[in-house]
Structure formats: C-alpha cells, structure tokens
Write a protein that holds these residues in place. Structure first.
Motif, PDB file in Angstrom:
ATOM      1  N   ARG A 172       0.835  -1.210   0.000  1.00 46.64           N
ATOM      2  CA  ARG A 172       0.000   0.000   0.000  1.00 46.64           C
ATOM      3  C   ARG A 172       0.865   1.253   0.000  1.00 46.64           C
ATOM      4  O   ARG A 172       0.553   2.240  -0.675  1.00 46.64           O
ATOM      5  N   SER A 173       1.953   1.220   0.740  1.00 44.11           N
ATOM      6  CA  SER A 173       2.862   2.358   0.787  1.00 44.11           C
ATOM      7  C   SER A 173       3.529   2.581  -0.563  1.00 44.11           C
ATOM      8  O   SER A 173       3.672   3.722  -1.022  1.00 44.11           O
ATOM      9  N   THR A 174       3.918   1.477  -1.217  1.00 39.69           N
ATOM     10  CA  THR A 174       4.555   1.570  -2.537  1.00 39.69           C
ATOM     11  C   THR A 174       3.612   2.207  -3.547  1.00 39.69           C
ATOM     12  O   THR A 174       4.022   3.035  -4.367  1.00 39.69           O
ATOM     13  N   GLY A 175       2.349   1.822  -3.494  1.00 44.92           N
ATOM     14  CA  GLY A 175       1.380   2.400  -4.413  1.00 44.92           C
ATOM     15  C   GLY A 175       1.093   3.853  -4.136  1.00 44.92           C
ATOM     16  O   GLY A 175       0.899   4.647  -5.057  1.00 44.92           O
ATOM     17  N   SER A 176       1.081   4.240  -2.857  1.00 46.81           N
ATOM     18  CA  SER A 176       0.763   5.623  -2.481  1.00 46.81           C
ATOM     19  C   SER A 176       1.900   6.580  -2.807  1.00 46.81           C
ATOM     20  O   SER A 176       1.670   7.661  -3.355  1.00 46.81           O
ATOM     21  N   ASN A 177       3.131   6.177  -2.448  1.00 47.01           N
ATOM     22  CA  ASN A 177       4.279   7.066  -2.665  1.00 47.01           C
ATOM     23  C   ASN A 177       5.547   6.221  -2.822  1.00 47.01           C
ATOM     24  O   ASN A 177       6.256   5.951  -1.850  1.00 47.01           O
ATOM     25  N   ALA A 179       8.504   6.867  -4.099  1.00 50.62           N
ATOM     26  CA  ALA A 179       9.757   7.538  -3.756  1.00 50.62           C
ATOM     27  C   ALA A 179       9.973   7.559  -2.245  1.00 50.62           C
ATOM     28  O   ALA A 179      11.068   7.252  -1.750  1.00 50.62           O
ATOM     29  N   MET A 180       8.938   7.911  -1.507  1.00 49.66           N
ATOM     30  CA  MET A 180       9.041   7.950  -0.051  1.00 49.66           C
ATOM     31  C   MET A 180       9.242   6.537   0.508  1.00 49.66           C
ATOM     32  O   MET A 180      10.022   6.337   1.452  1.00 49.66           O
ATOM     33  N   SER A 181       8.556   5.558  -0.075  1.00 47.13           N
ATOM     34  CA  SER A 181       8.706   4.171   0.375  1.00 47.13           C
ATOM     35  C   SER A 181      10.138   3.698   0.178  1.00 47.13           C
ATOM     36  O   SER A 181      10.726   3.036   1.046  1.00 47.13           O
ATOM     37  N   LYS A 182      10.710   4.039  -0.965  1.00 47.93           N
ATOM     38  CA  LYS A 182      12.096   3.655  -1.242  1.00 47.93           C
ATOM     39  C   LYS A 182      13.053   4.324  -0.273  1.00 47.93           C
ATOM     40  O   LYS A 182      14.024   3.724   0.197  1.00 47.93           O
ATOM     41  N   ALA A 191       7.799  -5.416  -3.634  1.00 46.09           N
ATOM     42  CA  ALA A 191       6.399  -5.130  -3.289  1.00 46.09           C
ATOM     43  C   ALA A 191       5.512  -5.205  -4.534  1.00 46.09           C
ATOM     44  O   ALA A 191       4.399  -5.747  -4.489  1.00 46.09           O
ATOM     45  N   LYS A 192       5.992  -4.676  -5.649  1.00 43.36           N
ATOM     46  CA  LYS A 192       5.223  -4.705  -6.895  1.00 43.36           C
ATOM     47  C   LYS A 192       5.013  -6.131  -7.380  1.00 43.36           C
ATOM     48  O   LYS A 192       3.907  -6.508  -7.778  1.00 43.36           O
TER      49      LYS A 192
END
Length: 326
Positions: A172-177, A179-182, A191-192
């Motif tokens: 969910r974090s990867t989908g939302s943002n 760059a921030m997740s990374k 995650a993808k």
C-alpha cells in the motif's frame, strides 16, 4: 410514435426479473475478479492488463484438471498458483527488465493466450455439472449466489488481514508514494511483484469459478476482463462514496467492489432486456465504464468550479456585511 409504443409493448418485465438472479450470480464472480484489479489499480497504482489472460488461465487449468480426474479443490488451488505465476511474470518483466507497466501486462496477456490454448489443447472445454462435482454452477443459481457471497466474504476478510500485515502495508505504501517508500528502505520492486502475484492469483481464482458456473472454459473468456474489473471497482467506489462519504474505510471499499460487479451485470442485463444488439455489448460496457469513470472527476470539478467559489464568496460577503451592519 407507433414504433416506440410497439417496442416498449414488446418488453416483458417478467423476463428481466427472471434473468436477475443469474446476473447477480455472475456479478459476484466478476466482483471477485474486480478485487484482483482493485489491488493493482487502487492499491499499487499499476495498470495491469495481464488479467485478461490470467482470468482465462484460471478457467483453462480448472477445466483440464477436472477432465483428467482431479478434484475441484485441487483444480482451484492449481488455478490460483497459475495466476500467481502469471503475475510474477508481469512483475519481473517490469522490475527486472524495466518494461513499462502497461507493456509488461500486454506482453504477459499475449503470451497467456498461447499458453492457455496449449493447456486446453483446443479453444473450448466443457465442464458440465452433470459430470463433475463443482463448487458453483448455473444449474442452481440461488445456491451459486449464496456460495459466491460466502466466498466473497472470506476473500475480503483475508485481504483485510493481509493488507494490515507488514508486507501488505509495504504494498500500500509503494502504491501511495514509491519515492518515499524507497527512501524508508522498502524494496518497491519486491512489493510490486508480490502485489501482481496476489492480484493475478485472485483473478485466476475468479476465472476458475466462472468456468465452473458457465459449464465450460473458453480461450476468449477473459477478453475484456480488465474493463469489467475496472467497472466493478469504479461503480463500487462511486456508489460507496455517495453513501458513506468520508466514513468509507478499506473494508467498505472492498465490499462495494463486489456490489459494483453485481450492478454492472444488472446494467448489462437491462441492456439485453431492452433488446439491444448483442454485437454491441462491448460498446455498452465501454459507455457504462466511461460514465462511472467520469463521475468522480465531474464531482470534484463541481466542488472546485469558479462559479461555486464565486457563490461561496458572495454568501460570505453578505454574511460579513450583515454582521458589520449589526
């Protein structure tokens, strides 16, 4: 005028009512497929077009295993695993080879057409309820609706639990943002890939159920599946937000994907009841989806329109003027 009178006079409401349970049963199955699309489209923000292929893969695997003497439960599990494999391929094409998400999905979809044909050996395989013990079948629509709703409840509960775990939260974090997740140390590529695998596994599961329900697996049964899945997601979202507004949480969103699938099939039932040409079914599908896709944009636009802002400012000025005079 006489034509319209004759046309509406030829429509029998009893025919629509009689077809309604079948539309609901199919809508539930496609709603389950919509939950798979919900994972990639809403949570991951990934345009995955491979679902057209993985939906048919679920049906193809189920049919060939049933014909070769496997139980329906084994067929369902293998169908899910086949869908997971399809999702992994799309994910690896995107993350390892750098292929854009849309193209990665299209490549997997094209490859799955040949793979599904090789699995079945021909374009169509019958799996009649008379010959096999099936989980769901059009021979008993009322029971199919009950079983479908029970399966939907289990899937939604499982998804609610999973996306509340650490791994689900990273998706969910990867989908939302991304760059921030990374930046937070999340491996967004992993995650993808996981999200695509889960999504396509669920889509293949729905494909397996649909093949059982209609009594056969067909090479083209997944054609346009992505559009129907999006229809379920968008219709459910629009309706859910209209009812619950800000109180629409994650569980409600998933519930309304199933509702969206049901409403979509009821809408298609109305189209067929109105004796519209069956060759134009895809056209009506596109129109229905386009309308519901446009609703959120038009609602947002109406809330931020210049006219509305001007009216609000005028009201505020009048209120301030009234208080100043007082």
């Amino acid at each position: 005028m006489e034509f319209l009178v004759e046309y509406f006079g030829s429509l029998n409401p009893a025919n629509f009512v009689a077809a309604l349970p079948g539309n609901i049963a199919q809508g539930i199955i496609w709603g389950l497929m919509g939950l798979g699309v919900f994972i990639t489209y809403k949570l991951l923000n990934f345009a995955d077009l491979s679902v057209d292929g993985s939906f048919a893969t679920g049906g193809a695997v189920t049919a060939i295993l049933l014909i070769n003497g496997c139980s329906v439960w084994v067929a369902l599990i293998v169908a899910i695993l086949a869908g997971i494999a399809a999702g992994l391929i799309t994910g690896l094409l995107h993350t390892l080879l750098g292929i854009p998400d849309i193209l990665a999905g299209i490549l997997t979809q094209i490859a799955l057409y040949s793979i599904n044909l090789n699995i079945m050996g021909k374009s169509n395989l019958p799996v009649s309820y008379r010959n096999y013990a099936l989980v769901i079948s059009a021979s008993d629509i009322n029971l199919s609706i009950i079983i479908g709703l029970a399966i939907a409840a289990i899937v939604i509960a499982a998804m609610y639990w999973y996306f509340g775990t650490e791994q689900g939260s990273t998706i969910r974090s990867t989908g939302s943002n991304p760059a921030m997740s990374k930046a937070q140390g999340i491996n967004i590529n992993v995650a993808k890939v996981i999200a695509l695998a889960v999504s396509n596994g669920l889509v293949a599961f729905a494909g397996s159920l649909f093949a059982q329900y209609q009594g056969f697996a067909d090479i083209n049964m997944g054609r346009g599946a992505i559009v129907i899945g999006l229809a379920a997601v968008i219709i459910g979202e629009v309706l859910g937000e209209a009812i619950f507004r800000k109180r629409m949480n994650f569980v409600v969103k998933m519930l309304f994907v199933i509702v969206g699938g049901i409403l979509y099939y009821i809408a298609m039932g109305i189209v067929l009841w109105l004796k519209m040409p069956t060759d134009d079914t895809k056209l009506f599908t596109a129109i229905i989806v386009a309308i519901f896709l446009a609703v959120p944009y038009l609602q947002k636009k109406s809330k931020t329109s210049f006219k509305k802002v001007a009216k609000m400012n005028l009201k505020a000025n009048k209120a301030n003027g009234g208080s100043d005079n007082a």
